[in-house]
Design a protein around this motif. Structure first.
Motif: not given
Length: 232
Positions: A42-56, A73-87
């Motif tokens: 859950t703390e790996r940014i790119d780790s994929r999760f699929l919830e088969p009955a996700c409700g809301d 924590k890792q990219y909060g001081k760099n707006p460009s990096d934060y944008e990319k990794y949040s996506i």
């Protein structure tokens, strides 16, 4: 009013929905306890999760919160990096839900969580293209479908005899992303041991998942991640 009286209202929307669809929402305490069993993922940014009955979105929103905490924590001081990794965090979250109102609510909850953090850390550089891309990714990742039949459903939960199709998002460079669309039923077959050599033709073996990956039903050209919403 006692806690015992109010708690069921948080877990069900109506008795009729429970009777018709078995809809009961998981409490935050149980959600976190279960996610803690795979805390590292859950703390790996790119780790994929699929919830088969996700409700809301009780599980998926907590997963996104955990991922965005790491991004901050890792990219909060760099707006460009934060944008990319949040996506990137958004692209890793998938859900299937039978009821259309829950699908809409799940998308909205995830988007609001992402948007609140994005606006906070973009340092005045937040833009509509990135916001539109976030919405579009959620439209492709949170789908109305039946996780048992692996088919799309209409607004009333009836199968449409069309396969569930998810998009895979892969960053290729600092700013470009690759989208490939796959049928979910074919992807799940890649984990079976019953496929013969003829069926595996043109499939790729993925060492990370230890499974065969089918040929995508559609591939899209590389695009700036802020512009993926243009690839309808």
């Amino acid at each position: 009013m006692s806690k015992k009286t109010t708690e069921p209202k948080k877990q069900i929307k109506s008795k009729q929905r429970v009777a018709d669809h078995g809809e009961v929402f998981t409490n935050p305490r149980e959600v976190n306890a279960m996610l803690d069993l795979v805390k590292g993922e859950t703390e790996r940014i790119d780790s994929r999760f699929l919830e088969p009955a996700c409700g809301d979105g009780n599980f998926l929103t907590e997963i996104l919160n955990r991922k965005l905490t790491v991004v901050k924590k890792q990219y909060g001081k760099n707006p460009s990096d934060y944008e990319k990794y949040s996506i990137l965090a958004l692209t890793s979250i998938y859900g299937i839900e039978l009821l259309e109102d829950n699908v809409k609510a799940c998308r909205e909850r995830l988007y609001k969580i992402w948007l609140s953090e994005y606006d906070k850390y973009a340092d005045g550089k937040a833009n509509d293209d990135t916001r539109n891309s976030a919405k579009f990714i959620l439209e492709r990742n949170i789908l109305c479908g039946n996780a048992l039949t692996l088919e799309k459903v209409d607004g009333k939960g009836k199968d449409l005899d069309e396969p569930i199709i998810f998009s895979e998002w892969s960053f290729v460079s600092e700013s470009t992303i690759k989208r490939r669309d796959f049928r979910l039923d074919q992807m799940l077959r890649g984990h079976e041991n019953t496929m013969d050599l003829f069926e595996m033709n043109d499939w790729e073996f993925d060492k990370e998942t230890n499974a065969w990956i089918p040929t995508p039903i559609k591939e899209f050209s590389l695009v700036d991640y802020r512009k993926v919403w243009e690839q309808k």
